[in-house]
Design a protein around this motif. Structure first.
Motif, PDB file in Angstrom:
ATOM      1  N   TRP A 130      23.941  14.676 108.853  1.00 46.36           N
ATOM      2  CA  TRP A 130      24.489  15.181 110.108  1.00 46.36           C
ATOM      3  C   TRP A 130      23.524  16.202 110.680  1.00 46.36           C
ATOM      4  O   TRP A 130      22.957  17.000 109.937  1.00 46.36           O
ATOM      5  N   GLU A 131      23.340  16.184 112.004  1.00 52.18           N
ATOM      6  CA  GLU A 131      22.384  17.083 112.637  1.00 52.18           C
ATOM      7  C   GLU A 131      22.941  17.611 113.959  1.00 52.18           C
ATOM      8  O   GLU A 131      23.797  16.998 114.581  1.00 52.18           O
ATOM      9  N   ARG A 132      22.404  18.750 114.370  1.00 54.00           N
ATOM     10  CA  ARG A 132      22.605  19.233 115.735  1.00 54.00           C
ATOM     11  C   ARG A 132      21.470  20.185 116.094  1.00 54.00           C
ATOM     12  O   ARG A 132      20.806  20.753 115.211  1.00 54.00           O
ATOM     13  N   LEU A 133      21.247  20.360 117.390  1.00 45.33           N
ATOM     14  CA  LEU A 133      20.229  21.299 117.838  1.00 45.33           C
ATOM     15  C   LEU A 133      20.659  22.731 117.558  1.00 45.33           C
ATOM     16  O   LEU A 133      21.850  23.055 117.591  1.00 45.33           O
ATOM     17  N   LEU A 134      19.694  23.581 117.291  1.00 49.26           N
ATOM     18  CA  LEU A 134      19.956  25.010 117.196  1.00 49.26           C
ATOM     19  C   LEU A 134      20.385  25.532 118.563  1.00 49.26           C
ATOM     20  O   LEU A 134      19.934  25.038 119.602  1.00 49.26           O
ATOM     21  N   THR A 135      21.250  26.515 118.563  1.00 49.91           N
ATOM     22  CA  THR A 135      21.655  27.106 119.828  1.00 49.91           C
ATOM     23  C   THR A 135      21.629  28.632 119.728  1.00 49.91           C
ATOM     24  O   THR A 135      21.821  29.212 118.659  1.00 49.91           O
ATOM     25  N   GLY A 136      21.370  29.266 120.878  1.00 47.78           N
ATOM     26  CA  GLY A 136      21.533  30.708 121.019  1.00 47.78           C
ATOM     27  C   GLY A 136      20.891  31.542 119.951  1.00 47.78           C
ATOM     28  O   GLY A 136      19.681  31.491 119.712  1.00 47.78           O
ATOM     29  N   MET A 137      21.703  32.376 119.294  1.00 50.44           N
ATOM     30  CA  MET A 137      21.191  33.310 118.295  1.00 50.44           C
ATOM     31  C   MET A 137      20.583  32.582 117.105  1.00 50.44           C
ATOM     32  O   MET A 137      19.644  33.084 116.479  1.00 50.44           O
ATOM     33  N   VAL A 158      26.902  38.411 119.355  1.00 50.96           N
ATOM     34  CA  VAL A 158      26.026  38.479 120.530  1.00 50.96           C
ATOM     35  C   VAL A 158      25.546  39.911 120.723  1.00 50.96           C
ATOM     36  O   VAL A 158      26.316  40.857 120.584  1.00 50.96           O
ATOM     37  N   PRO A 159      24.245  40.114 121.006  1.00 44.77           N
ATOM     38  CA  PRO A 159      23.745  41.453 121.318  1.00 44.77           C
ATOM     39  C   PRO A 159      23.977  41.758 122.804  1.00 44.77           C
ATOM     40  O   PRO A 159      23.719  40.919 123.665  1.00 44.77           O
ATOM     41  N   ILE A 181      17.889  34.995 125.156  1.00 41.92           N
ATOM     42  CA  ILE A 181      17.221  35.786 124.122  1.00 41.92           C
ATOM     43  C   ILE A 181      16.328  34.888 123.272  1.00 41.92           C
ATOM     44  O   ILE A 181      15.188  35.244 122.943  1.00 41.92           O
ATOM     45  N   ALA A 182      16.830  33.702 122.923  1.00 42.39           N
ATOM     46  CA  ALA A 182      16.043  32.760 122.123  1.00 42.39           C
ATOM     47  C   ALA A 182      14.792  32.313 122.881  1.00 42.39           C
ATOM     48  O   ALA A 182      13.700  32.228 122.315  1.00 42.39           O
ATOM     49  N   ALA A 183      14.957  32.033 124.181  1.00 39.48           N
ATOM     50  CA  ALA A 183      13.807  31.617 124.990  1.00 39.48           C
ATOM     51  C   ALA A 183      12.782  32.742 125.092  1.00 39.48           C
ATOM     52  O   ALA A 183      11.566  32.510 125.017  1.00 39.48           O
TER      53      ALA A 183
END
Length: 447
Positions: free
Chosen positions: A14-21, A302-303, A346-348
């Motif tokens: 099972w997989e998914r893209l990383l998101t956000g933090m 979330v920061p 923030i990730a970007a």
């Protein structure tokens, strides 16, 4: 930005893209891996001391760890590029996972465990001190989630399940932040503008006041977690004083930390401003089951930027911080709706050359974990008694962490740092000074 769900890509994967933090933490970790032989900034480090009343403690712990893999499968997730991956194990794969991630150690100084990189979430058992240590990548779990993890683990110890049908556990993989909030659409133009304004304002306020550090003069050495524990009597007095003065304990301690920064500030830092990103637990704003222990292994924080001009009095800072903590998310559905977009921004930002070459902050990231017993009990039937708790992070890039919480009715500070950049005796002085400020401002004591 779209909410990304887990998808089955093979019979067992099972997989998914990383998101956000998650994405931010992975990017930061990769930066430190390249520089420091596999060690990662922000890895979670947590320790509990326990009394376990079973005939074979080691076997019971191993079984509970296996049970947690089934109940909280995300603890066994790995990375494949920008994807989070979970593989359903067969019997041989499960045995191999337990063998590589459940480690019996003869060490007595738990900080020495941070010298070795971890590939996956790992549990250590230290028979000599009756301690358990949990280490995991921060993109797997956050601070509150770690306390919830310990609760789930102690429940598994007290109520073992020896007949676990691996194969259907993927349904319990924790959802990413945005999907947990129920968001399916990209941000609106208004949300994008608001997020950009928040991030831009934060960047423009940097750098702020900081502590002396050898970050530019020395290599990273050992990750350490200095600790300072209050008496029960002083803790009760501080809590009572906060109630009387109508501020939260979080705001009071954070303010005392800022006052300590002012006293010990690096003369080369910007002493005219304090800038930070306060960390907010998102779980109170998520629907079930994402706000429960069933989603312990998740990154749900979330920061939110905070800036204060200096010099300022203790109470000026305290009132500003109290308002920030009380109003940033509480009662503001619009701001809650911004949090996934803020995290993606923030990730970007973390992937830009501007961010990677910017000076590293030398004030610690402040994180309040509240009352530990809100999630982790002191007693689990007749089987387990939890007598001590500690949580920190691995620091290799130089951005330290200041954690505080109460456990067993005692206020506790943990300052996570790298002793290549800061000295333990300096850190202990910092923590003592935070207590001094609290006692002077809240209790009228002169130290």
């Amino acid at each position: 930005m779209m909410a990304i769900a887990w998808k089955q890509v093979s019979a067992t994967r099972w997989e998914r893209l990383l998101t956000g933090m998650e994405d931010y933490l992975v990017e930061t970790g990769r930066s430190s891996v390249e520089l420091y032989n596999g060690r990662q900034q922000y890895n979670i480090f947590s320790k509990v001391r326990v009394e376990i009343r079973v005939p074979d403690v080691e076997s019971a712990l191993r079984q509970a760890w296996k049970q947690l893999r089934y109940e909280q499968p995300a603890i066994a997730s790995t990375l494949d590029g920008d994807r989070k991956v979970y593989d359903t194990p067969d019997e041989g794969g499960l045995d191999e996972w337990v063998m590589s991630t459940f480690i019996v150690s003869d060490v007595t100084d738990t900080d020495t465990l941070t010298s070795k990189p971890v590939r996956q979430a790992t549990l250590y058992y230290l028979p000599a001190t009756s301690e358990l240590v949990f280490r995991a990548h921060h993109w797997v779990i956050d601070g509150i989630g770690t306390i919830m993890f310990w609760h789930c683990f102690m429940e598994a110890l007290a109520s073992p399940n020896t007949n676990i049908p691996f194969g259907d556990e993927h349904v319990r993989l924790s959802a990413p932040h945005d999907k947990a909030l129920g968001y399916k659409r990209p941000p609106t133009a208004e949300q994008s503008l608001a997020t950009t304004a928040m991030i831009t304002g934060y960047l423009q306020s940097l750098p702020g006041i900081g502590l002396p550090s050898k970050i530019d003069k020395a290599l990273a050495a050992a990750c350490r977690n200095g600790e300072h524990i209050f008496s029960k009597e002083t803790t009760a007095d501080i809590i009572a004083a906060c109630k009387e003065k109508k501020i939260s304990v979080t705001s009071a301690v954070h303010t005392a930390y800022v006052c300590m920064l002012v006293k010990h500030a690096d003369p080369a830092s910007n002493q005219a401003r304090y800038t930070t990103a306060n960390e907010f637990n998102m779980r109170p704003y998520l629907p079930a089951p994402h706000n429960t222990t069933s989603s312990a292994a998740a990154v749900y924080y979330v920061p939110m930027p905070f800036t204060m001009n200096l010099p300022a009095s203790y109470w000026d800072i305290a009132l500003a911080l109290h308002e920030h903590y009380q109003t940033s998310l509480k009662g503001s559905l619009k701001t809650v709706a911004l949090t996934p977009h803020c995290c993606h921004s923030i990730a970007a930002l973390a992937k830009t050359e501007q961010f990677k070459t910017a000076p590293i902050a030398t004030d610690g990231l402040v994180s309040s974990l509240g009352i530990v017993e809100n999630h982790l009990h002191r007693q689990y039937g007749e089987t387990v008694t939890v007598t001590d708790f500690k949580l920190g992070i691995d620091v290799v890039l130089g951005a330290s962490g200041f954690f505080f919480y109460t456990f067993h009715d005692q206020l506790r500070f943990v300052y996570s740092f790298n002793d290549g950049y800061e000295e333990l005796d300096e850190v202990q002085e910092y923590l003592q000074d935070v207590e001094r400020v609290l006692r002077e401002e809240l209790l009228g004591a002169t130290l």
